[in-house]
Design a protein around this motif. Structure first.
Motif, PDB file in Angstrom:
ATOM      1  N   ILE A  74      40.989  33.281  23.424  1.00 25.41           N
ATOM      2  CA  ILE A  74      40.913  33.987  24.709  1.00 25.41           C
ATOM      3  C   ILE A  74      39.874  33.345  25.613  1.00 25.41           C
ATOM      4  N   GLU A  75      38.728  32.975  25.040  1.00 25.32           N
ATOM      5  CA  GLU A  75      37.679  32.330  25.842  1.00 25.32           C
ATOM      6  C   GLU A  75      38.160  30.987  26.382  1.00 25.32           C
ATOM      7  N   ARG A  76      38.886  30.241  25.577  1.00 23.03           N
ATOM      8  CA  ARG A  76      39.404  28.943  26.028  1.00 23.03           C
ATOM      9  C   ARG A  76      40.436  29.129  27.148  1.00 23.03           C
ATOM     10  N   GLN A  77      41.265  30.144  27.037  1.00 17.08           N
ATOM     11  CA  GLN A  77      42.260  30.392  28.081  1.00 17.08           C
ATOM     12  C   GLN A  77      41.601  30.859  29.377  1.00 17.08           C
ATOM     13  N   ARG A  78      40.513  31.613  29.277  1.00 15.60           N
ATOM     14  CA  ARG A  78      39.794  32.007  30.498  1.00 15.60           C
ATOM     15  C   ARG A  78      39.191  30.806  31.204  1.00 15.60           C
ATOM     16  N   LYS A  79      38.707  29.846  30.446  1.00 15.12           N
ATOM     17  CA  LYS A  79      38.199  28.625  31.068  1.00 15.12           C
ATOM     18  C   LYS A  79      39.325  27.833  31.722  1.00 15.12           C
ATOM     19  N   THR A  80      40.494  27.885  31.129  1.00 17.74           N
ATOM     20  CA  THR A  80      41.644  27.214  31.744  1.00 17.74           C
ATOM     21  C   THR A  80      42.004  27.884  33.069  1.00 17.74           C
ATOM     22  N   LEU A  81      41.955  29.209  33.120  1.00 15.44           N
ATOM     23  CA  LEU A  81      42.209  29.917  34.372  1.00 15.44           C
ATOM     24  C   LEU A  81      41.172  29.545  35.427  1.00 15.44           C
ATOM     25  N   TRP A  82      39.923  29.413  35.014  1.00 12.29           N
ATOM     26  CA  TRP A  82      38.874  28.986  35.950  1.00 12.29           C
ATOM     27  C   TRP A  82      39.150  27.569  36.443  1.00 12.29           C
ATOM     28  N   TRP A  83      39.624  26.696  35.548  1.00  9.22           N
ATOM     29  CA  TRP A  83      39.964  25.316  35.940  1.00  9.22           C
ATOM     30  C   TRP A  83      41.133  25.293  36.920  1.00  9.22           C
ATOM     31  N   LEU A  84      42.128  26.154  36.712  1.00  7.86           N
ATOM     32  CA  LEU A  84      43.244  26.233  37.656  1.00  7.86           C
ATOM     33  C   LEU A  84      42.757  26.667  39.030  1.00  7.86           C
ATOM     34  N   SER A  85      41.836  27.640  39.057  1.00 10.44           N
ATOM     35  CA  SER A  85      41.379  28.204  40.326  1.00 10.44           C
ATOM     36  C   SER A  85      40.480  27.262  41.101  1.00 10.44           C
ATOM     37  N   THR A  86      39.631  26.520  40.403  1.00 11.43           N
ATOM     38  CA  THR A  86      38.622  25.712  41.091  1.00 11.43           C
ATOM     39  C   THR A  86      38.977  24.244  41.233  1.00 11.43           C
ATOM     40  N   GLN A  87      39.939  23.745  40.446  1.00  6.97           N
ATOM     41  CA  GLN A  87      40.210  22.304  40.469  1.00  6.97           C
ATOM     42  C   GLN A  87      41.691  21.956  40.621  1.00  6.97           C
ATOM     43  N   LYS A 143      45.189  37.493  50.773  1.00 10.59           N
ATOM     44  CA  LYS A 143      43.889  36.824  50.813  1.00 10.59           C
ATOM     45  C   LYS A 143      42.852  37.601  50.004  1.00 10.59           C
ATOM     46  N   VAL A 144      42.939  38.927  50.049  1.00 12.74           N
ATOM     47  CA  VAL A 144      42.005  39.745  49.272  1.00 12.74           C
ATOM     48  C   VAL A 144      42.255  39.547  47.774  1.00 12.74           C
ATOM     49  N   LEU A 145      43.519  39.484  47.381  1.00 10.15           N
ATOM     50  CA  LEU A 145      43.855  39.213  45.984  1.00 10.15           C
ATOM     51  C   LEU A 145      43.305  37.868  45.541  1.00 10.15           C
ATOM     52  N   ASP A 146      43.421  36.849  46.376  1.00  7.72           N
ATOM     53  CA  ASP A 146      42.909  35.524  46.022  1.00  7.72           C
ATOM     54  C   ASP A 146      41.383  35.523  45.912  1.00  7.72           C
ATOM     55  N   LEU A 147      40.709  36.278  46.788  1.00 11.64           N
ATOM     56  CA  LEU A 147      39.251  36.401  46.678  1.00 11.64           C
ATOM     57  C   LEU A 147      38.855  37.116  45.389  1.00 11.64           C
ATOM     58  N   PHE A 148      39.613  38.141  45.030  1.00 12.65           N
ATOM     59  CA  PHE A 148      39.350  38.851  43.779  1.00 12.65           C
ATOM     60  C   PHE A 148      39.519  37.912  42.585  1.00 12.65           C
ATOM     61  N   ILE A 149      40.556  37.082  42.603  1.00 17.37           N
ATOM     62  CA  ILE A 149      40.793  36.148  41.502  1.00 17.37           C
ATOM     63  C   ILE A 149      39.650  35.143  41.397  1.00 17.37           C
ATOM     64  N   ALA A 150      39.213  34.614  42.536  1.00 18.09           N
ATOM     65  CA  ALA A 150      38.121  33.638  42.515  1.00 18.09           C
ATOM     66  C   ALA A 150      36.846  34.237  41.924  1.00 18.09           C
ATOM     67  N   LEU A 151      36.557  35.483  42.261  1.00 18.63           N
ATOM     68  CA  LEU A 151      35.369  36.141  41.718  1.00 18.63           C
ATOM     69  C   LEU A 151      35.552  36.526  40.258  1.00 18.63           C
ATOM     70  N   LYS A 152      36.753  36.976  39.905  1.00 16.90           N
ATOM     71  CA  LYS A 152      37.010  37.438  38.546  1.00 16.90           C
ATOM     72  C   LYS A 152      36.956  36.289  37.536  1.00 16.90           C
ATOM     73  N   VAL A 153      37.554  35.159  37.846  1.00 19.90           N
ATOM     74  CA  VAL A 153      37.533  34.036  36.900  1.00 19.90           C
ATOM     75  C   VAL A 153      36.103  33.532  36.698  1.00 19.90           C
ATOM     76  N   HIS A 154      35.309  33.561  37.759  1.00 18.21           N
ATOM     77  CA  HIS A 154      33.909  33.142  37.631  1.00 18.21           C
ATOM     78  C   HIS A 154      33.135  34.101  36.730  1.00 18.21           C
ATOM     79  N   GLU A 155      33.301  35.403  36.952  1.00 15.33           N
ATOM     80  CA  GLU A 155      32.582  36.393  36.148  1.00 15.33           C
ATOM     81  C   GLU A 155      33.018  36.328  34.687  1.00 15.33           C
ATOM     82  N   ASP A 156      34.311  36.140  34.428  1.00 17.94           N
ATOM     83  CA  ASP A 156      34.791  36.078  33.042  1.00 17.94           C
ATOM     84  C   ASP A 156      34.196  34.891  32.297  1.00 17.94           C
TER      85      ASP A 156
END
Length: 293
Positions: free
Chosen positions: A66-79, A135-148
């Motif tokens: 699960i932790e590895r998949q969360r990092k993958t989600l962060w990689w999708l969002s930021t890169q 746009k609000v959903l996308d902002l929520f995703i950007a914050l959520k992946v970072h916090e996770d």
């Protein structure tokens, strides 16, 4: 007994070589040269499959699946989604579908939500959307992946309770209300989404304009009783728990044209209908004051 003649066993000689201008040149066939295929050239469903295959399916010694998949989600969002348009569409599909349930769980009652994109018929890009809550959903995703990722990396990181407060106390209901204004306004004929500024639903050609005093009026080729449509791109909402205003932006200037009161437990759909009715009255008064209608 079969007698085989030796002459029949001999192979037939090849035909003589004759140059032919229409034939392909010898290898490496420069006439048929093609550029190397890129991942973005793949069909969308194959590119989406590749994105899904980047998610790890096994844990590591010091890191769970699960932790590895969360990092993958962060990689999708930021890169990865920043590579090009094709990757952006594929990554947004994965991110929005993954975090939609978490987003909906944080909607404050009595507010409603509909963040999925609404594509305009005049839009040529799948990234363009009139749905402002997206746009609000996308902002929520950007914050959520970072916090996770921060929570997984360090037990000392504490997720702040007010991290999402501004999103769901102000930005989400305001953007949702703007989307409802577009929905009810188009139905009543007082709002349009045509980029050219023309109310195509009217029986006559009608263009909304603003004079020097800031009063709206319409330039029409025929006298008509149809409502004058205001471009949705020029409208926004000033939102508070007790009052809501409809703001019109023209030539870089903002002006509140409609203002209504609301209660804390009032649904956004009710508030949107009241604003649309007041907008219709304001447009009628502006038209009569300029003598157009």
């Amino acid at each position: 007994m079969v007698i085989v003649e030796e002459k029949c066993m001999q192979s037939v000689p090849p035909p003589p070589y004759v140059p032919n201008a229409s034939a392909l040149p010898p290898p490496p066939f420069p006439g048929e040269y093609r550029e190397a295929a890129k991942p973005s050239d793949l069909p969308p469903h194959l590119l989406l499959k590749i994105v899904y295959m980047t998610f790890p399916q096994t844990p590591r010694i010091d890191e769970g699946k699960i932790e590895r998949q969360r990092k993958t989600l962060w990689w999708l969002s930021t890169q990865l989604r920043l590579v090009n348009h094709s990757f952006y569409v594929a990554c947004e599909h994965v991110l929005r579908s993954t975090y939609l349930s978490a987003y909906n769980s944080m909607i404050r009652p009595p507010y409603s939500s509909d963040p999925f994109p609404f594509s305009s018929s005049a839009s040529t890009s799948s990234c363009d959307t009139l749905q402002r809550e997206t746009k609000v959903l996308d902002l929520f995703i950007a914050l959520k992946v970072h916090e996770d990722v921060m929570v997984d990396d360090s037990s000392l990181h504490l997720e702040r309770e007010d991290s999402f407060k501004d999103l769901f106390d102000l930005m989400q209901p305001r953007s949702r209300l703007e989307d409802l204004i577009r929905h009810y306004g188009i139905r009543e004929g007082v709002v349009h989404t045509n980029p050219s500024g023309v109310n195509v639903s009217s029986s006559s050609s009608s263009i909304f304009r603003v004079n020097n005093s800031g009063t709206g009026f319409a330039s029409t080729s025929k006298r008509t009783s149809d409502p004058i449509a205001v471009p949705f791109s020029a409208l926004s909402i000033s939102f508070s728990p007790r009052r809501v205003g409809l703001v019109l932006t023209t030539s870089g200037r903002k002006r509140t044209i409609v203002d209504v009161a609301r209660t804390r437990d009032e649904k956004l759909e009710v508030t949107a209908k009241k604003l649309v009715q007041q907008l219709k009255v304001w447009l009628s008064d502006s038209s009569r004051s300029t003598g157009i209608i």
